[in-house]
Structure formats: structure tokens, C-alpha cells
Design a protein around this motif. Sequence first.
Motif, PDB file in Angstrom:
ATOM      1  N   GLY A 102       0.791  -1.239   0.000  1.00 33.73           N
ATOM      2  CA  GLY A 102       0.000   0.000   0.000  1.00 33.73           C
ATOM      3  C   GLY A 102       0.817   1.280   0.000  1.00 33.73           C
ATOM      4  N   ASP A 103       2.154   1.161  -0.022  1.00 39.01           N
ATOM      5  CA  ASP A 103       2.975   2.386  -0.042  1.00 39.01           C
ATOM      6  C   ASP A 103       2.718   3.185  -1.325  1.00 39.01           C
ATOM      7  OD1 ASP A 103       4.067   1.921   2.367  1.00 39.01           O
ATOM      8  OD2 ASP A 103       6.099   1.448   1.648  1.00 39.01           O
ATOM      9  N   ILE A 104       2.735   4.501  -1.153  1.00 41.91           N
ATOM     10  CA  ILE A 104       2.579   5.408  -2.296  1.00 41.91           C
ATOM     11  C   ILE A 104       3.897   6.146  -2.506  1.00 41.91           C
ATOM     12  CG2 ILE A 104       1.361   7.427  -3.213  1.00 41.91           C
ATOM     13  CD1 ILE A 104      -1.039   6.600  -1.523  1.00 41.91           C
ATOM     14  N   LEU A 105       4.449   5.986  -3.665  1.00 38.53           N
ATOM     15  CA  LEU A 105       5.699   6.658  -4.039  1.00 38.53           C
ATOM     16  C   LEU A 105       5.385   7.765  -5.053  1.00 38.53           C
ATOM     17  CD1 LEU A 105       8.776   6.321  -3.498  1.00 38.53           C
ATOM     18  CD2 LEU A 105       8.878   4.982  -5.614  1.00 38.53           C
ATOM     19  N   THR A 106       5.864   8.971  -4.779  1.00 39.56           N
ATOM     20  CA  THR A 106       5.551  10.127  -5.632  1.00 39.56           C
ATOM     21  C   THR A 106       6.843  10.742  -6.143  1.00 39.56           C
ATOM     22  OG1 THR A 106       3.552  10.597  -4.366  1.00 39.56           O
ATOM     23  CG2 THR A 106       4.393  12.362  -5.781  1.00 39.56           C
TER      24      THR A 106
ATOM     25  N   THR B 209       3.777  20.743  -1.083  1.00 41.51           N
ATOM     26  CA  THR B 209       4.047  19.566  -1.918  1.00 41.51           C
ATOM     27  C   THR B 209       4.046  18.301  -1.073  1.00 41.51           C
ATOM     28  OG1 THR B 209       5.383  20.933  -3.407  1.00 41.51           O
ATOM     29  CG2 THR B 209       5.695  18.549  -3.522  1.00 41.51           C
ATOM     30  N   ARG B 210       4.687  18.360   0.081  1.00 39.11           N
ATOM     31  CA  ARG B 210       4.731  17.172   0.962  1.00 39.11           C
ATOM     32  C   ARG B 210       3.332  16.793   1.430  1.00 39.11           C
ATOM     33  NH1 ARG B 210       7.377  19.262   4.815  1.00 39.11           N
ATOM     34  NH2 ARG B 210       5.533  19.668   6.101  1.00 39.11           N
ATOM     35  N   ASP B 211       2.528  17.790   1.810  1.00 37.39           N
ATOM     36  CA  ASP B 211       1.182  17.498   2.308  1.00 37.39           C
ATOM     37  C   ASP B 211       0.292  16.871   1.246  1.00 37.39           C
ATOM     38  OD1 ASP B 211       1.983  18.571   4.691  1.00 37.39           O
ATOM     39  OD2 ASP B 211       1.064  20.538   4.351  1.00 37.39           O
ATOM     40  N   LEU B 212       0.533  17.205  -0.038  1.00 36.65           N
ATOM     41  CA  LEU B 212      -0.284  16.678  -1.133  1.00 36.65           C
ATOM     42  C   LEU B 212       0.283  15.412  -1.752  1.00 36.65           C
ATOM     43  CD1 LEU B 212      -1.271  19.909  -3.113  1.00 36.65           C
ATOM     44  CD2 LEU B 212      -2.836  18.359  -1.924  1.00 36.65           C
ATOM     45  N   SER B 213       1.462  14.981  -1.310  1.00 36.12           N
ATOM     46  CA  SER B 213       2.183  13.936  -2.042  1.00 36.12           C
ATOM     47  C   SER B 213       1.495  12.576  -1.981  1.00 36.12           C
ATOM     48  CB  SER B 213       3.621  13.822  -1.512  1.00 36.12           C
ATOM     49  OG  SER B 213       3.610  13.433  -0.135  1.00 36.12           O
ATOM     50  N   THR B 214       0.528  12.368  -1.084  1.00 32.33           N
ATOM     51  CA  THR B 214      -0.196  11.100  -1.046  1.00 32.33           C
ATOM     52  C   THR B 214      -1.433  11.130  -1.938  1.00 32.33           C
ATOM     53  OG1 THR B 214      -1.419  11.852   0.908  1.00 32.33           O
ATOM     54  CG2 THR B 214       0.597  10.586   1.289  1.00 32.33           C
ATOM     55  N   GLN B 215      -1.733  12.297  -2.531  1.00 30.98           N
ATOM     56  CA  GLN B 215      -2.888  12.405  -3.415  1.00 30.98           C
ATOM     57  C   GLN B 215      -2.545  11.875  -4.803  1.00 30.98           C
ATOM     58  OE1 GLN B 215      -5.886  13.612  -2.190  1.00 30.98           O
ATOM     59  NE2 GLN B 215      -4.764  13.564  -0.238  1.00 30.98           N
ATOM     60  N   SER B 216      -3.558  11.816  -5.659  1.00 32.78           N
ATOM     61  CA  SER B 216      -3.340  11.332  -7.018  1.00 32.78           C
ATOM     62  C   SER B 216      -2.473  12.314  -7.796  1.00 32.78           C
ATOM     63  CB  SER B 216      -4.677  11.146  -7.736  1.00 32.78           C
ATOM     64  OG  SER B 216      -5.290  12.410  -7.964  1.00 32.78           O
ATOM     65  N   ALA B 217      -1.869  11.826  -8.871  1.00 38.51           N
ATOM     66  CA  ALA B 217      -1.019  12.686  -9.702  1.00 38.51           C
ATOM     67  C   ALA B 217      -1.815  13.868 -10.261  1.00 38.51           C
ATOM     68  CB  ALA B 217      -0.408  11.866 -10.839  1.00 38.51           C
ATOM     69  N   ASP B 218      -3.058  13.599 -10.663  1.00 36.44           N
ATOM     70  CA  ASP B 218      -3.887  14.665 -11.235  1.00 36.44           C
ATOM     71  C   ASP B 218      -4.199  15.731 -10.188  1.00 36.44           C
ATOM     72  OD1 ASP B 218      -5.582  15.604 -13.550  1.00 36.44           O
ATOM     73  OD2 ASP B 218      -7.100  15.441 -11.973  1.00 36.44           O
TER      74      ASP B 218
END
Length: 638
Positions: free
Chosen positions: A573-577, A599-608
Motif C-alpha cells: 500500500g505504499d505510495i511513491l511520488t 508539496t509534501r502534504d499533497l504527495s499522497t494524493q493522485s497525480a492529477d
Amino acid sequence: MHRLAAMLLALFAPFAAGAQRRAPALDARQLPPGAFDLTQSWCVHEGDNSAWADPDFDDSVWATESLDSRSASAQGWRWFRVSVRLPQESTIPLSLLIDGRDGAYELFMDGQRVPGPSLRSPLLVTDPRDRSFPFTRPAAVVHLALRVHIAKRLFDRAAAFHSVALAPAPVVAAKQRADNDARLMSSLPSLGINLALLLAGIGALGLYFAQKGRGEYLWLGVFLAALGGGAAAFGLYYSSVVPVSINWFLAIPVNYTSTIALIEFIFRFAGRRVSRPWRIYESLFLLAAVACPWLVWFGILGCGPYNVIEALVIAPASLLLPVLLFRWYMAGNREAGWLILPTLFPTTTLAFWDIGVVKQYFGLPGADRLLRPRMIGPLAIQSFDLADAVFLLAIGVVMFFRFTRISHEQARAASEMEAAHRVQGLLLRSQQSTDSRLRIDTVYRPAQEVGGDFFHTAKIGGRTRIVVGDVSGKGLGAAMLVSALIGALDSTAVAEPAIVLRTLNDLLLLRQQGGFATCLCAAIATDGLVNFANAGHLAPYRNGEELPIDNGLPLGITPEAHYSETIHQLSLGDILTLLSDGVVEARNSTGELFGFDRTRDLSTQSADTIARAAQAFGQEDDITVLTLTFAPAEVLHA
């Protein structure tokens, strides 16, 4: 004793008789067919005393002067008096016609102030113009008095009054109409030419907005608008339509501005940077534009010396700009040759005008030849207006051919850019890949038609290789470099990130085009083990936290660059951005950066979601976001 009394009586007799005398009246009882000239033989006295309006005042000891003399227009207070014997048998009403500085005099008839002419602020005083005053109750003799105040020394450069005449009211009205028509006819050519200059200036500014980045259009627009506006203001002042102050505080500064704009236009037209000596010259020019009018207005600098200074200040632009254009033409800039003759006209004619004004001021011969208008049929056109018209025609032809050439070049460049945009889009989209253990989402939003960001995914030897990078520069050159890097990645069947970066570094060094690129490469195994190598790019984020990895020099800097690998283990389940600096460096209208915290706070969101947030904040550079969600195969198939 009787002899002493006789001597005293003889001594004081003139004074006793003088109390009852005034200067003899001018005899206008036999009016000539046109008008009776009253410009001559006025009694004049310096100072200001309301008693001098009294018709019974003794002015016999006053000096006699012509109203149109220069000495009668010197700075300060003066009163002028004259008595006129009028015809009595005429039934036609009479009027007085005064051609004088409006705002600089008051008129008294038989001791009563005549409504209309008044003393006003020097800022509102005009050059001489006609005003008529009817005789409402004509007596046998009318006593006229003028209370005159010349507040500024600059007003004494020319007579305060051109003429005073007495004539039947219909004759005066006809003469006023004729004078107004003559003034209008003399102003129309100048106003027409200057209106054309203003419209051409607006058109040039329109070209500037149509072809952004073409500074020559901007400065040509400023030059033409300033030239037309300044000359129009001067023409209105010269025709006595607007106050003299308009010339000093609008026309003159605007004319100086037009010369500075001409310099900027010529350098940009020729594709040259304005050199330091010319910058210094522009600064001195601007200083003269601001300081000289005030120095003249407050009497510190005379009109004659001012015009000498103006002629000297304009001389370098008049003489050296055509020489510069000729040198550039001989050096191979053919378009520079088109401007040589047009550039001579505006500045040179203004310098000759200044010489004429100096000659007039100091009473030197030849002033009229330089200052009088040129007759073209019934129209009188000043030399500088004629020069501006010739310049406008010439520059119109020059700019038409230049605009046509640049439009063709821009159309060709736009076509090439569109083709590059399509190719780049195909290249990037063609590199999307899926893996049963990974979910990869990418968003790419260039700041222009084509960008310098790139990403690449490939399945190599059981591992998924991911590359995200950012090429230096903008536009087509950056896009071509991106294409070369993606082509190299397509042909490189190597998963090890350090080897990939060294290969790309060698490619950029071989191209020898001075560009460089930041790049982050990751190789992800099926069990979630990730090898990272970084060449100056932003570090990736895992689950909202920056992932520590070793960093190296950007690609294309030096062949000695060393790239090491950092290993991390992804969990279920890890998310890498991975992203480009276009996200972090987005900037809003106040200049605030999107920054690393957002940027860090949004980094778990979708790319879009990440890309949209940065773009809405204020995109300034290409934005690339790649998000990867990891899950082992047994979990996905459970």
C-alpha cells in the motif's frame, strides 16, 4: 520781491498746468476703409496703481511706446494709456480688437474695467490672440487703459501684444473670423500629421502585443505616440489655443521622451543592446527633460540659452544614430540601412528649429527662414511636421516589410512547435506501462507548447524502471533534448539506475550544446525493493514523507560525475511520488511559492490532484507528477 514771485510762478507753472493735462488724443474721426491702428503711441508707466485707470489722470509725463515692442513686454507690472477721438456721425457701432496675451492684461474704458480679459495664473496665459470689445456708449473721446502683468521672464521672448485696432463692429467680426480661419488652416496640417502619428503609435503598440517579445514595436509605438502628442501640444500652443505652460510642461518633456524612445527602437530594430555611453546619454536627456522647463519657468535659465542647450543635447542623436545604422548596415545588417534616412528627419529638423529660436532670441539674422512654415498650396506646414510626415511614411514601409518577414518566421516557428508538441506527446504517452504489482499514474502539463520535463517507464528483466527528469531551457531546444533522452532510454535495456544515469550523462556531454538535465531513476522489483539513483533532481516522497537518497551532479555537467544507488523497501500500500520542480516552484500573484510543505502534504494524493493544485496556484514551469502504488502479486490476486 516781485522778481522772486515771478521766478517761482514760472518754475511751478508747468506742474500746475499738468494737473489739468493728459497726453493728446489720437484722432480716429476719419476711419480708414479697414481699421484704425492703435498699436503705436501708448503712454506707458511701470508699476501698478488703480488710479491710473482714471480718465482724468495726468499721463503727459509718461513715456510713449508701441504696444508690440519687446521692451513693453518685459517682466513685471505696466500700465498703458491712450485716448482716442471717435467719429460721431457714424451710425455703425465700433469695436476694439486686441491681439494680446490672454490672461496677462485687463482692459479699462473710461475708468471702468471691461468684463472678459483678466489677469490669471502664469500657467493659464496664452500667446497673443484676438479679442474684441464693443463700445457700448461711445463718447467723443474714449480713454483706454491696459493693466499688464508679465509674471514670468519667459513671456518676454516675444511681444505681449501684436496689435490693437479700432474699426466698425462688422469689420472687427470679419477680421476675427479671418484670423481664426487662418489659425485653423495653419493648425490643421500639423494636427492631421500628429493625429496620424498618434494612430500609427497605437498601431505599433498593437503589433507589439500581437508579436510579444518584439521590443522594437513597443518603442516605435512610444516614439510615434510621443512625437505626435508632443508636436500636437506644441502646435496648439504655437497657435495660441492652449496656454504657454502646455509647451513647457507637456510638449517639451514628451519630445525628449520621443528621442529616448527613438534610440531604444533603433537598437532593438537592429538587434543590438543599448551600450553604456548611450544609457548615460539617455539619462542626461531625461534629466534635461525634467529640469530645463522648470529652470526656464522660474527664470533661472533664459529661453535663448535653453534652446542652445536643447540643440546641443539633441545633436548626438541627430548625428550619431544615422552613423551607427550605417556601420551596422556595412557589417551585414541590411535592415539597419532602411532606417538611415528616416532617422535623420525628426531629430535634425528639431535641431534646426532650436537654432532658429536662438537666432530670434538674440536678434540674429536668418531666424525667419528657419522658423517660418513651408507653404504647400494653401497650407502652411512647419518643417518639423513635414519631417515627421516623411518619417511616418518611410517607417511605415520599413515596418510593413519587417512585420511581414517576422510574421512568416513566427508562422513557420509555430508550425514547427506544433509538430514538436505532437511528437513529444506521442513519445511520452507511448512510454506508459502497467505491471500487475504496481499502479502508475502520470500527469504532464508543459508551461508552453513543448516542455523540458520528461518521464519514462519500462519493464526490464523482471523490474520496472522509472525515470523522471527536467531539461534546462525552454521551447524547441529543450524539447529536442527531451526527445534525444527518451530515445536513449528506449534503446537502453539496463535496469540499474546508476548505469542509466551515466549513459544519459555521456549522451548530453557528446551533444555539446551546453544543456544539462536533472534526473531521478528508480528500479522496482516485484517484492517492492527499490534502487534509486539521482542526478540533481527532487527527492521522491513515500507516504507523504521525503525519502532520503544519495544525490549526484545533474547530467551534462562533467564526465567525472559519479552516481551511487540508494536502496529502500516498499511495503504493502505504499505510495511513491516523483515530481518535477514545476510543482514546488509554482508561484501565485503575490510572488509566494507553492513550496515544499504544500508539496509534501499533497504527495499522497493522485497525480492529477497534485498537478491541478500546483497549476491553480500559479504555474510557471513544466509540471510532471508520477505516483506509484505498490502491492505484492499475491495480495492483488487474493
